[in-house]
Enzyme design. Structure first.
Site, mmCIF file in Angstrom:
data_model
loop_
_atom_site.group_PDB
_atom_site.id
_atom_site.type_symbol
_atom_site.label_atom_id
_atom_site.label_comp_id
_atom_site.label_asym_id
_atom_site.label_seq_id
_atom_site.Cartn_x
_atom_site.Cartn_y
_atom_site.Cartn_z
ATOM 1 N N ASP A 238 0.861 -1.179 0.000
ATOM 2 C CA ASP A 238 0.000 0.000 0.000
ATOM 3 C C ASP A 238 0.896 1.227 0.000
ATOM 4 O O ASP A 238 2.040 1.171 0.467
ATOM 5 C CB ASP A 238 -0.914 0.005 1.237
ATOM 6 C CG ASP A 238 -2.175 0.835 1.036
ATOM 7 O OD1 ASP A 238 -2.047 2.076 0.930
ATOM 8 O OD2 ASP A 238 -3.265 0.259 0.987
ATOM 9 N N THR B 65 -12.514 1.405 -6.314
ATOM 10 C CA THR B 65 -13.057 1.937 -7.564
ATOM 11 C C THR B 65 -14.237 2.841 -7.212
ATOM 12 O O THR B 65 -15.391 2.496 -7.462
ATOM 13 C CB THR B 65 -13.504 0.808 -8.513
ATOM 14 O OG1 THR B 65 -14.399 -0.075 -7.808
ATOM 15 C CG2 THR B 65 -12.318 0.021 -9.020
ATOM 16 N N THR C 299 -14.086 -4.454 -7.864
ATOM 17 C CA THR C 299 -15.283 -4.390 -8.704
ATOM 18 C C THR C 299 -15.065 -3.315 -9.762
ATOM 19 O O THR C 299 -14.866 -2.145 -9.432
ATOM 20 C CB THR C 299 -16.518 -4.056 -7.850
ATOM 21 O OG1 THR C 299 -16.619 -5.009 -6.788
ATOM 22 C CG2 THR C 299 -17.783 -4.103 -8.687
ATOM 23 N N LEU D 45 -17.597 -10.432 -0.422
ATOM 24 C CA LEU D 45 -17.564 -10.320 1.030
ATOM 25 C C LEU D 45 -18.760 -9.544 1.564
ATOM 26 O O LEU D 45 -19.192 -8.551 0.974
ATOM 27 C CB LEU D 45 -16.284 -9.610 1.485
ATOM 28 C CG LEU D 45 -14.944 -10.172 1.026
ATOM 29 C CD1 LEU D 45 -13.820 -9.454 1.741
ATOM 30 C CD2 LEU D 45 -14.876 -11.664 1.282
ATOM 31 N N ASN E 30 -35.916 -7.276 3.783
ATOM 32 C CA ASN E 30 -36.198 -6.519 4.997
ATOM 33 C C ASN E 30 -36.411 -5.055 4.643
ATOM 34 O O ASN E 30 -35.504 -4.388 4.140
ATOM 35 C CB ASN E 30 -35.028 -6.645 5.984
ATOM 36 C CG ASN E 30 -34.802 -8.085 6.409
ATOM 37 O OD1 ASN E 30 -35.747 -8.797 6.732
ATOM 38 N ND2 ASN E 30 -33.556 -8.526 6.388
ATOM 39 N N SER E 31 -37.598 -4.571 4.904
ATOM 40 C CA SER E 31 -37.893 -3.177 4.584
ATOM 41 C C SER E 31 -37.314 -2.269 5.658
ATOM 42 O O SER E 31 -37.030 -2.693 6.775
ATOM 43 C CB SER E 31 -39.403 -2.967 4.502
ATOM 44 O OG SER E 31 -39.990 -3.188 5.778
ATOM 45 N N GLY F 255 -26.884 1.226 1.934
ATOM 46 C CA GLY F 255 -25.838 2.234 1.787
ATOM 47 C C GLY F 255 -24.519 1.517 1.669
ATOM 48 O O GLY F 255 -24.439 0.411 1.136
ATOM 49 N N CYS G 43 -20.438 -0.173 -1.551
ATOM 50 C CA CYS G 43 -20.574 -1.073 -2.704
ATOM 51 C C CYS G 43 -21.881 -0.882 -3.462
ATOM 52 O O CYS G 43 -21.871 -0.425 -4.603
ATOM 53 C CB CYS G 43 -20.437 -2.525 -2.252
ATOM 54 S SG CYS G 43 -18.781 -2.950 -1.678
#
Length: 441
Positions: free
Chosen positions: A32, A88, A127, A156, A257-258, A263, A266
């Site tokens: 990194d 991304t 992704t 994941l 599930n409502s 959020g 992803c």
């Protein structure tokens, strides 16, 4: 001799993958550009909250199988198989994905690997827009002909990342050669031996596997939230409706599930990038429904603000609002595109004094939303509140007894943004209980 692995990018995905590959017995180097983050990882501390990951990092660093570097050259010299796990994010002002970090990682590895004259396999895990792997493979064929490309998307779930890496529900690899397939079969030999299904496919199919899964899950969540809107208008109960639908094996109860909607880092950006890429490919009509999926999701946040305003007598000025939850989901400290913080911020901008409590995400939330107030407990957050909003379904909140808060609040009103609290328990204790998609009683 077993291949040596590198993981480029040590964020949520990369740190987990590196630790888990070391757990499977490989020598692994995480790379990194953020030296401060690497120092934390080398000390056995993950850059995010993920159950079990700190312990796994510490164990694997101590074993000598896991180490870290900031150098592409060192990574290229060390590794035979390089997993690229960089971000991304959504481009500012656009729906499309920013693939600049992917480009940099592949170019950095290829440059040093070509100079060494090594054979290597670079495996994308991020992704990406479909077509990225083909583009990168063509680029590397010119600059680093000894370097092969493969794609191995991740699936994941935050809060379950370690187990999802060690024992995934499926493995997908996009390859162009038997050598690449054989190398990845060797890397994943243990989960494959345990019966994990393997799909060997081409680049475009592998790239689409993750984003298609996310688009389906987002659609399922927004479907039941659309039903919640109709339930509110008709006086029906969306939770009972979801239970009824869930008995149908063709539909299933999971992700039905409502509530406040999805959020995180992803689903929102992935469905938008998917729409953008479909447009570039001339297939934009195929994904126009995802615009409504996105719209339904965002409307749930606005509806929660409306309900809170109603419970405050029609306006927020001079009112105190307690928000339970800051992370976008439980068992995580991830606040990216958090519905809970979005609602809290909107209410605060409309004049309320908002105090937030979350078991793990307060520090991250404070950095992003410094104007909000924060508390160290649910009771402290609820002190003097005219309404309590339950917005992230931590087990701590699900198990909470109404009596824990009643001595702190100004008015006994609770809005359940996740439809997981027991309405009868709260109403019996004298609270006004409201939830999205459920009748008012």
């Amino acid at each position: 001799m077993a291949p040596r692995l590198t993981v480029i990018g040590t964020g949520y995905l990369g740190a987990t993958h590196a630790a888990c590959m070391a757990k499977l017995g490989f020598e692994v180097m995480g790379m990194d550009v953020d030296a401060e983050k690497l120092a934390e990882l080398a000390a056995g501390r993950a850059p995010m909250y993920e159950p079990g990951l700190d312990e796994l990092l510490a164990e694997q660093v101590a074993s000598g199988r896991l180490r870290f570097t900031t150098s592409y050259q060192e990574a290229a010299e060390f590794g035979d198989v390089h997993f690229v796990s960089v971000g991304t994010p959504q481009l500012r002002g656009e729906f499309a994905a920013d693939v600049s970090y992917i480009n940099t990682a592949f170019d950095g590895l290829a440059e040093h690997t070509a100079r060494l004259g090594k054979e290597a396999l670079i495996v994308g895990k991020s992704t990406v827009p479909v077509g990225t792997a083909d583009r990168l493979a063509a680029r590397l064929a010119e600059t680093a002909p000894t370097v092969e490309v493969a794609w191995n998307p991740e699936f994941l779930r935050e809060g379950f990342a370690v187990q999802d890496t060690l024992r995934p529900d499926r493995l997908v690899i996009g390859v162009r050669s038997q050598r690449a397939e054989d190398l990845l079969r060797e890397v994943y030999a243990e989960p494959l031996a345990a019966g994990v299904p393997l799909v060997v496919t081409d680049f475009p199919t592998a790239e689409m596997a993750k984003v298609s899964a996310n688009a389906f899950l987002a659609t399922k969540i927004s479907f039941i939230n659309a039903m919640a809107e109709v339930c509110e208008a008709a006086g029906a109960d969306v939770v009972q409706l979801a239970d009824t639908l869930g008995y149908d094996d063709r539909i299933g109860r999971r992700f039905l599930n409502s509530g406040l909607g999805f959020g995180g880092g992803c689903l929102p950006k992935d469905i938008r990038a998917f729409m953008a890429r479909a447009g570039e490919l001339g297939a934009d009509q195929a994904l126009t429904f995802l615009r409504e999926v996105d719209s339904i999701n965002m409307r749930r946040r606005a509806r929660m603000v409306e309900l809170a305003r109603e419970q405050c007598g029609g306006g927020f000025l001079g009112k105190r609002v307690a928000v339970l939850g800051a992370a976008f989901k439980p068992n995580s400290d991830d606040i990216r595109d958090s519905p809970a913080l979005n609602v809290a911020g909107q209410i605060q901008l409309q004049g309320a004094q908002v105090t937030v409590y979350d078991p793990k995400a307060v520090d991250n939330a404070r950095k992003m939303f410094p104007a909000l107030a924060y508390a160290d407990s649910a009771v402290e957050a609820a002190r003097g509140a005219h309404v309590v909003l339950h917005l992230t379904e931590w087990q701590e909140f699900r198990d909470m007894d109404p009596s824990e808060l009643e001595g702190a609040v100004s008015e006994k009103r609770i809005l359940d943004g996740r439809n997981v609290l027991d309405p009868d328990k709260w109403r019996t204790a004298g609270w006004t209980y409201r939830a999205l998609g459920r009748p008012q009683r």
